[in-house]
Motif scaffolding. Structure first.
Motif, PDB file in Angstrom:
ATOM      1  N   GLU A   1      33.102  30.751  40.494  1.00 50.56           N
ATOM      2  CA  GLU A   1      34.217  32.118  40.137  1.00 50.56           C
ATOM      3  C   GLU A   1      35.386  31.923  40.234  1.00 50.56           C
ATOM      4  O   GLU A   1      35.908  32.838  38.960  1.00 50.56           O
TER       5      GLU A   1
ATOM      6  N   ARG B   1      35.511  44.086  36.073  1.00 54.55           N
ATOM      7  CA  ARG B   1      36.341  43.786  35.125  1.00 54.55           C
ATOM      8  C   ARG B   1      37.803  43.572  36.266  1.00 54.55           C
ATOM      9  O   ARG B   1      38.385  42.240  35.541  1.00 54.55           O
TER      10      ARG B   1
ATOM     11  N   GLU C   1      37.258  40.558  38.719  1.00 56.41           N
ATOM     12  CA  GLU C   1      37.065  39.451  37.827  1.00 56.41           C
ATOM     13  C   GLU C   1      38.917  39.008  37.886  1.00 56.41           C
ATOM     14  O   GLU C   1      38.425  37.623  37.845  1.00 56.41           O
TER      15      GLU C   1
END
Length: 797
Positions: free
Chosen positions: A16, A102, A105
């Motif tokens: 990630e 989103r 992220e």
């Protein structure tokens, strides 16, 4: 539970963290020393603004919902609160969760679902009024707070508002909540101004000067029909545009593509015949651009477009910069490009246009100093140009094949996909220019994206996503054939290897000529149009000068012509070849000799040649004091057909040679959104960056736990320079969050080491801004000059 962004990033798995860096590559330019430095960079204004610029309208609306629902005390919110607020606007929760994903992220928001944090830099780059809502009433005025706390009284006051005052409220409730009013009117007790009525009833609050603000609670009440956030836009606007027949659009685009290739070749040939000088300040002058536009029959904007694209494709280059005045002329790669098929030549031009960082639409405009922007100058460089072209073509590619939207339709979709970018006037003009250029180059036909352009965009994207480390030796399997090339080849007419010779000595080419035929036609005939040539005495002489003889020319026309060769053409070739070489020019000043004494006597008596000062040296030799080139040109202008010869008396055959600039590379083979700020991050490189960050972070935390002092003194056993600086940054970040005072050690402009007790105010863009409470002054420290930082209770550095 993560409290700070740095803690959140440390807790992320390597995959990630690598995904975050891939989405925001500017965070590792250069690679920071540890994760704390990465977090500081991720919350800087510039990096946050760049991330938000790529978000669509609905994601930004969800971000506003996060800002609105924050608790003033803890500065946190929750996913449930965001879902509840957006749900009142009738939006599906799944779409809201996708938008929150989103934002996660990109590390714009972080934390658990119950304790959601907002990155520090968001409020600095976004509107101070999220979703067009003003500040809460208790932050504006006690009277306004008392009004909104009494729901019944607030409703009665709103219902009593005159129509003009209600119109003002509705306009401010839609956002932004700030308005202007004349202070004299507000202070006039006899005024019937609707704004004064609202201010006296505490529905509007004066905020200083001539501005008034609508409290948030009143806006939420007035938005009861549209929802607290106003109208939300979870999906892009629908495009209601006509649908063209795909084959018709492809044929129209292919015709324009063929025309673009022909014009690019004509432009290069014009520069080969007469190279264009480069201005001292760089670029091509307006007169030269106008001359080239007239030579190839184009408008100046279209000529500028082809000039920039050909230069980006490596077909044009500069020469003579070291030895004399620099000029633009065809580069060495132009000859290789010219012998390719039409589809191959167009593909190279199209890829160069997609990837080049220049905006031809700026050529001929004026800058902020009222100077004209020339073609091929650095002033037309725009690093965002490739992204604009890709965005406008991406909208067309996402529509059903054959759809021909209007520019307004495209702008509305782009305004949803990237509203922050489209909000800039220069960016909007860039999108319009990209659409026009795409039509000129043949990407679109009849307003719709062509099928071969769709394939080309897919291939460019695939090349951009390819991992260059997968085959470091370059010996992998061969690349598959280009589908774009095959699709365009099927649309373009096949090259022809024959001509139709007419009785008026015109030569008609019934299609695009193959390279060999094109070279022969350029030598033996003069072009009148792309498909019509004319044979003239000069063109025949040009062919004879290059080494052809009469028999070769007769055979060429017999072999290439599908129609009988006219007798007039045979006579023309025989007549010119019979006279060709009857006179010979050499260097003696220059001399003229020939076996035909009568012909020499004719030349000597010709009054048109009196300026050559010819005199007879022998019965078959004349001499002139002028150079052979001038003698040769004057004789040909007078209608004679001399040929040059060398010192041995052998005829000198000459084929016209075009000058070439040094070879230069074409545009890169992959798409680059921002060449200055978007590095190429492969999976292997991402893994290396993550490992480097982990090691640096572990070293920094170990140094913090070690019983060492951050004081940088000669002979002390302090931290290494990089570790000490990293620890100082961490101390400053914590002091900034806690609003605590710290001792800052720094090196001033004279190299002396000093320390100062300050309270940090902000840190970003390479500088620390801090307040010295003793002197009540604000100081600015360059971060690279800070050597140490310790809390106030510790000894000063």
């Amino acid at each position: 539970m993560a409290v700070t962004l740095a803690d959140h990033l440390r807790a992320l798995p390597d995959e990630e963290l690598a995904a975050l860096i891939a989405l925001r590559p500017d965070l590792v330019m250069p690679v920071p020393g540890d994760i704390s430095a990465l977090a500081v960079r991720a919350q800087s204004r510039l990096s946050v603004a760049r991330s938000l610029d790529a978000l669509d309208r609905f994601t930004l609306e969800v971000l506003d919902a996060v800002r609105v629902t924050r608790d003033p005390q803890t500065a946190t919110t929750s996913v449930e609160a965001v879902l509840l607020l957006t749900g009142e606007g009738g939006v599906d929760k799944t779409r809201v969760r996708e938008a929150l994903g989103r934002l996660r992220e990109l590390a714009i928001i972080y934390g658990s679902d119950a304790t959601l944090h907002l990155s520090d830099g968001v409020d600095d780059v976004c509107s101070p009024y999220p979703s067009g809502l003003g500040r809460p009433a208790d932050e504006l005025s006690p009277a306004a707070a008392a009004l909104v706390s009494d729901a019944a009284r607030l409703r009665r006051t709103l219902l009593a508002a005159p129509p003009a005052a209600r119109a003002v409220l509705d306009r401010l409730a839609a956002g932004p909540p700030i308005g202007t009013a004349n202070r004299a009117v507000l202070n006039d007790p006899d005024s019937d101004s609707p704004v004064r009525w609202l201010v006296t009833r505490h529905l509007l609050v004066p905020t200083g000067g001539d501005t008034v603000e609508l409290p948030r609670e009143i806006s939420l009440l007035l938005r009861r029909e549209t929802g607290p956030l106003g109208e939300l836009h979870p999906t892009p606007p629908e495009v209601d545009a006509p649908v063209r027949e795909i084959s018709a659009a492809d044929r129209a685009g292919a015709g324009q593509a063929m025309e673009a290739v022909r014009n690019a070749e004509a432009l290069a040939e014009a520069l080969a015949a007469d190279p264009a000088p480069i201005l001292r300040s760089g670029g091509l002058g307006v007169r030269e651009l106008r001359r080239l536009a007239r030579a190839i029959g184009l408008t100046e904007p279209d000529a500028a477009l082809l000039l920039e694209v050909a230069y980006a494709a490596g077909l044009l280059g500069e020469s003579g910069g070291e030895t004399g005045d620099a000029v633009v002329l065809p580069a060495a790669g132009y000859d290789t490009w010219r012998i390719g098929t039409l589809a191959q030549r167009w593909t190279r031009l199209a890829q160069a246009w997609l990837l080049m960082t220049r905006m031809p639409s700026l050529v001929g405009q004026r800058d902020d100093r009222e100077r004209l922007l020339p073609a091929l100058s650095n002033d037309v460089e725009r690093v965002g140009a490739p992204a604009q072209r890709r965005a406008i073509l991406g909208v067309l590619a996402d529509l059903p094949p054959g759809t021909a939207p209007t520019p307004d339709d495209l702008r509305s979709v782009l305004a949803w996909r990237a509203p922050r970018r489209m909000g800039r006037a220069a960016a909007s003009a860039g999108y319009d220019a990209a659409l026009s250029e795409a039509a000129t180059l043949g990407f679109t036909g009849l307003g719709a994206l062509t099928s071969y352009a769709r394939w080309l965009l897919a291939e460019v994207d695939a090349a951009d996503r390819a991992d260059p480390d997968a085959d470091p030796l370059g010996i992998g399997p061969d690349e598959p054939p280009s589908r774009a090339l095959e699709a365009l080849d099927a649309l373009l007419p096949a090259p022809v290897d024959h001509v139709l010779v007419q009785t008026d000595l015109t030569v008609v080419v019934p299609g695009p000529p193959e390279p060999g035929l094109a070279g022969e036609l350029a030598l033996v005939a003069d072009a009148e149009s792309p498909s019509v040539y004319r044979v003239t005495p000069d063109s025949v002489r040009r062919a004879l000068d290059s080494g052809y003889v009469a028999a070769d020319l007769h055979a060429l026309f017999q072999r290439r012509s599908r129609t009988p060769v006219p007798q007039a053409l045979t006579y023309l070739v025989d007549d010119v070849s019979r006279r060709h070489g009857g006179l010979r020019v050499g260097s003696a000043g220059a001399y003229l000799r020939g076996d035909d004494e009568a012909l020499l006597a004719e030349v000597l008596a010709d009054r048109r040649l009196a300026m050559l000062s010819l005199r007879r040296l022998a019965p078959t030799v004349l001499i002139s004091p002028y150079a052979p080139a001038r003698l040769l040109a004057a004789l040909r202008e007078a209608g004679y057909s001399p040929v040059p010869e060398d010192a041995t008396g052998a005829a000198v055959l000459s084929r016209p040679r075009s000058p070439r600039a040094p070879a230069r590379p074409a545009a890169p083979s992959r798409r680059i959104e921002d060449p200055r700020n978007q590095p190429r991050l492969t999976p292997a490189r991402l893994a290396g960056i993550v490992e480097q960050l982990r090691r640096g972070d572990a070293a920094t935390r170990a140094a913090r736990r070690a019983p060492t002092t951050v004081r940088s003194q000669p002979g002390s056993a302090g931290l290494a320079g990089a570790q000490a600086h990293a620890q100082a940054m961490a101390v400053l970040q914590q002091a900034l969050r806690d609003k605590a005072r710290v001792w800052v050690g720094y090196v001033d402009a004279h190299g002396a080491t000093n320390s100062r007790l300050v309270r940090p105010v902000s840190m970003g863009a390479g500088y620390l801004r801090a307040e010295d409470e003793r002197t009540e002054m604000l100081h600015t420290f360059a971060l690279h000059r800070i050597t140490a930082a310790v809390p106030e209770e510790s000894p000063s550095p």
